[in-house]
Design a protein around this motif. Structure first.
Motif, PDB file in Angstrom:
ATOM      1  N   CYS A  69       0.843  -1.195   0.000  1.00 58.16           N
ATOM      2  CA  CYS A  69       0.000   0.000   0.000  1.00 58.16           C
ATOM      3  C   CYS A  69       0.882   1.249   0.000  1.00 58.16           C
ATOM      4  CB  CYS A  69      -0.884   0.038   1.234  1.00 58.16           C
ATOM      5  SG  CYS A  69      -2.107  -1.283   1.338  1.00 58.16           S
ATOM      6  N   PRO A  70       0.702   2.150  -0.958  1.00 56.38           N
ATOM      7  CA  PRO A  70       1.604   3.304  -1.054  1.00 56.38           C
ATOM      8  C   PRO A  70       1.467   4.274   0.105  1.00 56.38           C
ATOM      9  CG  PRO A  70      -0.176   3.450  -2.675  1.00 56.38           C
ATOM     10  CD  PRO A  70      -0.259   2.084  -2.077  1.00 56.38           C
ATOM     11  N   GLY A  71       0.320   4.330   0.755  1.00 53.79           N
ATOM     12  CA  GLY A  71       0.138   5.323   1.797  1.00 53.79           C
ATOM     13  C   GLY A  71       0.640   4.914   3.165  1.00 53.79           C
ATOM     14  N   ASN A  72       0.659   3.604   3.445  1.00 56.92           N
ATOM     15  CA  ASN A  72       0.984   3.174   4.803  1.00 56.92           C
ATOM     16  C   ASN A  72       1.944   2.000   4.879  1.00 56.92           C
ATOM     17  OD1 ASN A  72      -0.761   0.732   4.449  1.00 56.92           O
ATOM     18  ND2 ASN A  72      -2.372   2.278   4.394  1.00 56.92           N
ATOM     19  N   GLY A  73       2.329   1.420   3.725  1.00 57.14           N
ATOM     20  CA  GLY A  73       3.326   0.359   3.718  1.00 57.14           C
ATOM     21  C   GLY A  73       2.806  -1.027   4.026  1.00 57.14           C
ATOM     22  N   PHE A  74       1.489  -1.196   4.188  1.00 58.26           N
ATOM     23  CA  PHE A  74       0.936  -2.518   4.469  1.00 58.26           C
ATOM     24  C   PHE A  74       1.145  -3.428   3.256  1.00 58.26           C
ATOM     25  CE2 PHE A  74      -2.611  -5.572   4.549  1.00 58.26           C
ATOM     26  CZ  PHE A  74      -2.449  -6.115   5.815  1.00 58.26           C
ATOM     27  N   VAL A  75       1.577  -4.669   3.508  1.00 58.59           N
ATOM     28  CA  VAL A  75       1.817  -5.636   2.436  1.00 58.59           C
ATOM     29  C   VAL A  75       0.525  -6.400   2.164  1.00 58.59           C
ATOM     30  CG1 VAL A  75       3.176  -7.611   1.678  1.00 58.59           C
ATOM     31  CG2 VAL A  75       4.230  -5.852   3.112  1.00 58.59           C
ATOM     32  N   VAL A  76       0.039  -6.309   0.941  1.00 61.27           N
ATOM     33  CA  VAL A  76      -1.221  -6.968   0.564  1.00 61.27           C
ATOM     34  C   VAL A  76      -0.876  -8.359   0.048  1.00 61.27           C
ATOM     35  CG1 VAL A  76      -3.345  -6.803  -0.781  1.00 61.27           C
ATOM     36  CG2 VAL A  76      -2.205  -4.726   0.009  1.00 61.27           C
ATOM     37  N   PHE A  77      -0.765  -9.311   0.964  1.00 62.48           N
ATOM     38  CA  PHE A  77      -0.387 -10.668   0.572  1.00 62.48           C
ATOM     39  C   PHE A  77      -1.573 -11.430   0.006  1.00 62.48           C
ATOM     40  CE2 PHE A  77       0.359 -15.206   1.741  1.00 62.48           C
ATOM     41  CZ  PHE A  77       1.430 -15.429   0.890  1.00 62.48           C
ATOM     42  N   ASP A  78      -2.760 -11.220   0.537  1.00 57.53           N
ATOM     43  CA  ASP A  78      -3.955 -11.940   0.090  1.00 57.53           C
ATOM     44  C   ASP A  78      -5.034 -10.922  -0.278  1.00 57.53           C
ATOM     45  OD1 ASP A  78      -6.150 -13.497  -0.359  1.00 57.53           O
ATOM     46  OD2 ASP A  78      -6.098 -14.557   1.561  1.00 57.53           O
ATOM     47  N   PRO A  79      -5.103 -10.533  -1.557  1.00 52.26           N
ATOM     48  CA  PRO A  79      -6.072  -9.505  -1.957  1.00 52.26           C
ATOM     49  C   PRO A  79      -7.521  -9.930  -1.764  1.00 52.26           C
ATOM     50  CG  PRO A  79      -4.400  -9.829  -3.649  1.00 52.26           C
ATOM     51  CD  PRO A  79      -4.246 -10.952  -2.686  1.00 52.26           C
ATOM     52  N   GLN A  80      -7.777 -11.226  -1.649  1.00 50.96           N
ATOM     53  CA  GLN A  80      -9.152 -11.704  -1.516  1.00 50.96           C
ATOM     54  C   GLN A  80      -9.638 -11.697  -0.065  1.00 50.96           C
ATOM     55  OE1 GLN A  80     -10.564 -12.129  -4.461  1.00 50.96           O
ATOM     56  NE2 GLN A  80      -8.546 -11.722  -5.341  1.00 50.96           N
ATOM     57  N   ARG A  81      -8.742 -11.505   0.867  1.00 48.72           N
ATOM     58  CA  ARG A  81      -9.139 -11.565   2.269  1.00 48.72           C
ATOM     59  C   ARG A  81      -9.987 -10.351   2.641  1.00 48.72           C
ATOM     60  NH1 ARG A  81      -5.681 -13.340   7.606  1.00 48.72           N
ATOM     61  NH2 ARG A  81      -7.283 -12.785   9.130  1.00 48.72           N
ATOM     62  N   ARG A  82     -11.054 -10.632   3.368  1.00 46.86           N
ATOM     63  CA  ARG A  82     -11.933  -9.568   3.842  1.00 46.86           C
ATOM     64  C   ARG A  82     -11.912  -9.565   5.369  1.00 46.86           C
ATOM     65  NH1 ARG A  82     -10.973  -8.438  -0.409  1.00 46.86           N
ATOM     66  NH2 ARG A  82     -12.308  -8.207  -2.263  1.00 46.86           N
ATOM     67  N   TYR A  83     -11.801  -8.379   5.946  1.00 44.37           N
ATOM     68  CA  TYR A  83     -11.743  -8.221   7.391  1.00 44.37           C
ATOM     69  C   TYR A  83     -13.067  -7.640   7.876  1.00 44.37           C
ATOM     70  CZ  TYR A  83      -6.750  -8.529   6.355  1.00 44.37           C
ATOM     71  OH  TYR A  83      -5.510  -8.930   5.888  1.00 44.37           O
ATOM     72  N   ASP A  84     -13.570  -8.153   9.002  1.00 44.20           N
ATOM     73  CA  ASP A  84     -14.767  -7.537   9.567  1.00 44.20           C
ATOM     74  C   ASP A  84     -14.371  -6.238  10.273  1.00 44.20           C
ATOM     75  OD1 ASP A  84     -13.869  -8.125  12.211  1.00 44.20           O
ATOM     76  OD2 ASP A  84     -14.925 -10.050  12.217  1.00 44.20           O
ATOM     77  N   ALA A  86     -14.315  -5.228  13.367  1.00 39.90           N
ATOM     78  CA  ALA A  86     -13.443  -5.323  14.541  1.00 39.90           C
ATOM     79  C   ALA A  86     -12.016  -5.658  14.134  1.00 39.90           C
ATOM     80  CB  ALA A  86     -13.979  -6.380  15.507  1.00 39.90           C
ATOM     81  N   GLU A  87     -11.858  -6.603  13.191  1.00 39.72           N
ATOM     82  CA  GLU A  87     -10.520  -6.963  12.715  1.00 39.72           C
ATOM     83  C   GLU A  87      -9.843  -5.770  12.062  1.00 39.72           C
ATOM     84  OE1 GLU A  87     -10.641 -11.654  11.462  1.00 39.72           O
ATOM     85  OE2 GLU A  87     -11.689 -10.223  10.162  1.00 39.72           O
ATOM     86  N   LEU A  88     -10.604  -5.030  11.263  1.00 37.99           N
ATOM     87  CA  LEU A  88     -10.034  -3.894  10.540  1.00 37.99           C
ATOM     88  C   LEU A  88      -9.595  -2.801  11.510  1.00 37.99           C
ATOM     89  CD1 LEU A  88      -9.353  -2.994   7.739  1.00 37.99           C
ATOM     90  CD2 LEU A  88     -11.648  -2.027   7.514  1.00 37.99           C
ATOM     91  N   ALA A  89     -10.363  -2.590  12.560  1.00 38.71           N
ATOM     92  CA  ALA A  89      -9.972  -1.580  13.555  1.00 38.71           C
ATOM     93  C   ALA A  89      -8.663  -1.962  14.231  1.00 38.71           C
ATOM     94  CB  ALA A  89     -11.079  -1.423  14.593  1.00 38.71           C
ATOM     95  N   ARG A  90      -8.522  -3.241  14.583  1.00 43.79           N
ATOM     96  CA  ARG A  90      -7.295  -3.708  15.212  1.00 43.79           C
ATOM     97  C   ARG A  90      -6.128  -3.632  14.228  1.00 43.79           C
ATOM     98  NH1 ARG A  90      -7.331  -8.894  16.015  1.00 43.79           N
ATOM     99  NH2 ARG A  90      -5.629  -8.845  17.510  1.00 43.79           N
ATOM    100  N   LEU A  91      -6.387  -3.999  12.968  1.00 43.13           N
ATOM    101  CA  LEU A  91      -5.334  -3.987  11.959  1.00 43.13           C
ATOM    102  C   LEU A  91      -4.854  -2.564  11.691  1.00 43.13           C
ATOM    103  CD1 LEU A  91      -3.718  -5.814  10.064  1.00 43.13           C
ATOM    104  CD2 LEU A  91      -5.532  -5.542   8.359  1.00 43.13           C
ATOM    105  N   ARG A  92      -5.781  -1.624  11.635  1.00 47.43           N
ATOM    106  CA  ARG A  92      -5.382  -0.227  11.417  1.00 47.43           C
ATOM    107  C   ARG A  92      -4.540   0.286  12.569  1.00 47.43           C
ATOM    108  NH1 ARG A  92     -11.304   1.525   9.052  1.00 47.43           N
ATOM    109  NH2 ARG A  92     -10.817   1.211   6.837  1.00 47.43           N
ATOM    110  N   ALA A  93      -4.906  -0.096  13.789  1.00 40.81           N
ATOM    111  CA  ALA A  93      -4.113   0.317  14.949  1.00 40.81           C
ATOM    112  C   ALA A  93      -2.721  -0.305  14.893  1.00 40.81           C
ATOM    113  CB  ALA A  93      -4.833  -0.091  16.238  1.00 40.81           C
ATOM    114  N   PHE A  94      -2.637  -1.555  14.459  1.00 38.04           N
ATOM    115  CA  PHE A  94      -1.351  -2.237  14.323  1.00 38.04           C
ATOM    116  C   PHE A  94      -0.469  -1.524  13.300  1.00 38.04           C
ATOM    117  CE2 PHE A  94       0.903  -5.742  11.948  1.00 38.04           C
ATOM    118  CZ  PHE A  94       1.904  -5.957  12.881  1.00 38.04           C
ATOM    119  N   VAL A  95      -1.039  -1.194  12.146  1.00 36.23           N
ATOM    120  CA  VAL A  95      -0.275  -0.539  11.079  1.00 36.23           C
ATOM    121  C   VAL A  95       0.137   0.874  11.489  1.00 36.23           C
ATOM    122  CG1 VAL A  95      -0.415   0.301   8.690  1.00 36.23           C
ATOM    123  CG2 VAL A  95      -1.276  -1.972   9.268  1.00 36.23           C
TER     124      VAL A  95
END
Length: 243
Positions: A69-84, A86-95
């Motif tokens: 991802c150009p804006g935050n450096g997250f590596v998109v290993f599985d483009p098909q994965r969908r996060y709910d 709660a998961e997305l909130a935790r992932l954003r905090a992690f990144v």
């Protein structure tokens, strides 16, 4: 080839026979900020063989490039994965964490992917493979740190898979990483133990593959005698090629 299929090849054993190394532009959506982006990914390559650490050589990218991802450096290993949500909130905090921002500033995509996948609960075996791939792109400054982490992961994997073909392969990688890190006595002990093991190289279906593993052990012991930390492989005549 769909982007997801391309990414699955990044850590897999790639087949021979592709005409050459080719790349393609693929479209992705960053799960962190929802922004679409394009990244250049590998579409095909020809492997002539592997170095002792598993890296392919030939007209091939090894490891294959990962979309980031150009804006935050997250590596998109599985483009098909969908996060709910709660998961997305935790992932954003992690990144957004200082630790992750440090990895973006200082580390390679595969090393960052290893940290991501560990956080997401991926298996230790998968993390070991990703860390190994990270050593291939590390460069001299990062290599010792990445190799230390990969070594610890492969030692645990060798213990889990003791006595199996996969366990023998893991032990060979342990010895390789020990040698590359200059731990020559540890590496010597690892390869001498393999050579003395009556079960080595395992129940290989291919006698040539079994013999090749024995030749690699002999070559590794020769490199250790020379106190070489070189990136090495065998050529088609069974001679050591090192860099």
């Amino acid at each position: 080839m769909r982007p997801h299929a391309v990414l699955l090849f990044a850590l897999a054993s790639l087949p021979h026979g592709a005409a050459a190394m080719t790349f393609m532009d693929a479209s992705f959506v960053c799960p962190i900020d929802g922004q679409p982006f394009q990244a250049r990914v590998a579409a095909s390559g020809t492997s002539f063989g592997r170095y002792f650490d598993g890296q392919h050589y030939g007209p091939i990218a090894s490891p294959w490039p990962l979309p980031v991802c150009p804006g935050n450096g997250f590596v998109v290993f599985d483009p098909q994965r969908r996060y709910d949500a709660a998961e997305l909130a935790r992932l954003r905090a992690f990144v957004a964490s200082p630790e992750y921002r440090g990895w973006v500033a200082d580390d390679t995509p595969y090393y960052r992917l290893a940290r991501q996948q560990a956080w997401l609960g991926e298996s230790e075996d998968a993390i070991a493979q990703i860390l190994l791939a990270a050593t291939w792109e590390a460069g001299p400054r990062r290599y010792p740190r990445y190799a230390e982490e990969a070594l610890a992961a492969w030692q645990r994997r060798a213990e889990r898979e003791a006595g199996s073909d996969a366990g023998y392969d893991a032990r060979m990688l342990v010895g390789e990483l020990q040698r590359r890190l200059g731990r020559f006595e540890d590496a010597r002990a690892s390869f001498e133990a393999l050579r003395a093991d009556r079960g080595f190289p395992g129940k290989r279906d291919d006698a040539d593959a079994a013999e090749q593993r024995r030749k690699i052990v002999d070559a590794q012991l020769a490199l250790i005698r020379d106190r070489s930390v070189a990136h090495a492989r065998l050529d088609e005549n069974g001679e050591i090629v090192d860099f």
